[in-house]
Design an enzyme around this catalytic site. Structure first.
Site, PDB file in Angstrom:
ATOM      1  N   ARG A   1       0.833  -1.214   0.000  1.00  0.00           N
ATOM      2  CA  ARG A   1       0.000   0.000   0.000  1.00  0.00           C
ATOM      3  C   ARG A   1       0.865   1.261   0.000  1.00  0.00           C
ATOM      4  O   ARG A   1       0.483   2.300  -0.533  1.00  0.00           O
ATOM      5  CB  ARG A   1      -0.975   0.011   1.199  1.00  0.00           C
ATOM      6  CG  ARG A   1      -1.792   1.306   1.289  1.00  0.00           C
ATOM      7  CD  ARG A   1      -3.057   1.177   2.132  1.00  0.00           C
ATOM      8  NE  ARG A   1      -2.847   0.498   3.388  1.00  0.00           N
ATOM      9  CZ  ARG A   1      -2.235   1.023   4.451  1.00  0.00           C
ATOM     10  NH1 ARG A   1      -1.754   2.258   4.395  1.00  0.00           N
ATOM     11  NH2 ARG A   1      -2.077   0.330   5.552  1.00  0.00           N
TER      12      ARG A   1
ATOM     13  N   TYR B   1     -15.556  16.407 -15.601  1.00  0.00           N
ATOM     14  CA  TYR B   1     -16.051  15.027 -15.463  1.00  0.00           C
ATOM     15  C   TYR B   1     -17.056  14.961 -14.301  1.00  0.00           C
ATOM     16  O   TYR B   1     -16.723  15.348 -13.172  1.00  0.00           O
ATOM     17  CB  TYR B   1     -14.853  14.117 -15.203  1.00  0.00           C
ATOM     18  CG  TYR B   1     -15.179  12.649 -15.095  1.00  0.00           C
ATOM     19  CD1 TYR B   1     -15.577  11.910 -16.206  1.00  0.00           C
ATOM     20  CD2 TYR B   1     -15.079  11.980 -13.878  1.00  0.00           C
ATOM     21  CE1 TYR B   1     -15.874  10.562 -16.099  1.00  0.00           C
ATOM     22  CE2 TYR B   1     -15.374  10.631 -13.769  1.00  0.00           C
ATOM     23  CZ  TYR B   1     -15.769   9.933 -14.892  1.00  0.00           C
ATOM     24  OH  TYR B   1     -16.064   8.603 -14.777  1.00  0.00           O
TER      25      TYR B   1
ATOM     26  N   ASP C   1      -6.631  18.124 -14.925  1.00  0.00           N
ATOM     27  CA  ASP C   1      -6.983  16.766 -15.339  1.00  0.00           C
ATOM     28  C   ASP C   1      -6.631  16.662 -16.822  1.00  0.00           C
ATOM     29  O   ASP C   1      -7.279  17.266 -17.674  1.00  0.00           O
ATOM     30  CB  ASP C   1      -8.485  16.515 -15.100  1.00  0.00           C
ATOM     31  CG  ASP C   1      -8.909  15.094 -15.471  1.00  0.00           C
ATOM     32  OD1 ASP C   1      -8.262  14.481 -16.342  1.00  0.00           O
ATOM     33  OD2 ASP C   1      -9.909  14.606 -14.907  1.00  0.00           O
TER      34      ASP C   1
END
Ligand SMILES: *Cc1c(COP(=O)(O)O)cnc(C)c1O
Length: 393
Positions: free
Chosen positions: A58, A111, A183
């Protein structure tokens, strides 16, 4: 190989790859959750950050790290943080850079789920937001407040294909001590490098062009400076949205062909866009490569190509949209984009059906709007497929 001064296609294939004692020519899948320490002292040194190495997947994993090094070079950034999905990247950046009481500015046609995350979730923790048409600089300027900390721009945006002047917005944001996050999913670093234009952070839905084969979901964040990465990375680790090694392996494989995939897809896209513009069943076409696109000149300036996303409005509205969706055979009726296969969808009855007609229209999404993600199939097959589908509209 040191790829720092090499070309983009060479970086795609070699950046982040360091080989190993076996002579492998690809980054292996380090399918392990944890890593053994040599002894107690080694474990303590890793936790204290006194030595570099792996502790737990992780936190970091060698297959994932190879992808992070690769994309950091492609975007001309310093560091990258891979995430489980594109929205994992978006939420990690927001959670790292915003606190209760802060305000952020973003593109109104961003988005949908990115906007939902801010308006429905972060609002519960006291974050406020203004969604404006960021392709109009005055609208961005007017949205700043004393507590604004972040500007979050998507360009070109989805599905309206609006282009925002990244360099100008970066200047505006920095003059007000705000960070700019972009983005870059629709363009990919092959066509647009927001960090070079002044952005502080760039992020992607890796699911789309970077991976390109519609077989995984993933995300990534790239920062210009090391310090920003140090702020953002612990959030990804704490919130547990790491990319897994098998995912990273597939992304590394898909990424190698990014430049030739994008080249072929945009070669197809401009031909289809020009043809659609003359089609009697089509009201208008929105493609950044067309002279008729309102920000075509800006796109030419900040992008090195126009990509393969096309929106077009059918004359027959919602019924015509449904008929075209049911008639296509080469294009696949599905959401997502940026893959080798051509995808088609109808926002008014699908992705944006939850919005009121007024809200949809304010965001530039008409009832007859079709979103078409052009793949790398033979152009003749794509065009004859669309032609027979449009006949039925
Ligand atoms: C798909 C997409 C996202 C979200 O990414 P996921 O990988 O689906 O989580 C974010 N931004 C843009 C522009 C997208 O197209």
């Amino acid at each position: 190989m040191d790829t720092k001064n090499k070309g983009f296609a060479t970086k795609l294939i070699h950046a982040g790859f360091h080989g190993d004692h076996t002579g492998t020519v690809n980054v292996p899948i380090y399918q392990t959750s944890t890593f053994a320490f040599r002894n107690a002292e080694h474990g303590a040194a890793l936790f204290a950050g006194k030595e570099e190495g792996y502790i737990y997947t992780r936190i970091a994993n060698p297959t994932v790290k190879a992808f992070e090094e690769n994309i950091a070079e492609l975007e001309n950034g310093s560091h990258a943080i891979a995430t489980s999905s594109g929205l994992g990247a978006v939420s990690t950046v927001f959670l790292a850079l915003l606190s209760g009481g802060d305000h952020m500015i973003s593109t109104d046609s961003v988005y949908g789920p990115s906007r939902g995350l801010v308006e429905k979730q972060l609002s519960r923790f006291g974050v406020t937001s203004s969604f404006v048409n960021t392709s109009k600089l005055e609208a961005v300027k007017a949205a700043f407040r004393p507590e604004t900390k972040l500007v979050y721009v998507e360009s070109p945006s989805n599905p309206a294909m609006l282009v925002t002047d990244i360099a100008a917005v970066a200047e505006l944001a920095h003059s007000r001590n705000c960070l700019l996050v972009v983005d870059n999913t629709f363009a990919s670093p092959y066509l647009q490098k927001p960090l070079d234009l002044g952005a502080d952070v760039v992020l992607h839905s890796v699911t789309k062009f970077l991976n390109g084969h519609a077989d995984i979901v993933g995300g990534v964040i790239v920062t210009k400076e090391r310090d920003l990465c140090k702020r953002i990375r612990p959030i990804m680790v704490n919130f547990g949205c790491n990319m897994d090694p098998h995912q990273a392996f597939l992304v590394l494989r898909g990424l190698k062909t990014l430049s030739i995939r994008v080249e072929r897809a945009q070669e197809n896209a401009i031909k289809i866009a020009r043809w659609l513009e003359t089609h009697p069943k089509v009201e208008w076409v929105r493609y950044v490569g067309l002279e008729s696109h309102p920000q075509h000149e800006l796109a030419k300036k900040q992008m090195s190509g126009f990509g393969s996303m096309i929106s077009f409005e059918l004359k027959g509205g919602i019924e015509a949209g449904r008929k075209v969706m049911d008639a296509v055979k080469v294009a696949t009726l599905a959401v997502s984009l940026g893959g080798v296969e051509t995808l088609i969808q109808h926002p008014a009855s699908m992705t944006h059906a939850g919005m009121s007609k007024e809200a949809r229209e304010a965001a530039g999404i008409g009832d007859g709007l079709v979103r078409y993600s052009v793949g790398i199939e033979d152009i003749n097959d794509l065009m004859s497929d669309l032609e027979q589908a449009l006949q039925k509209a």
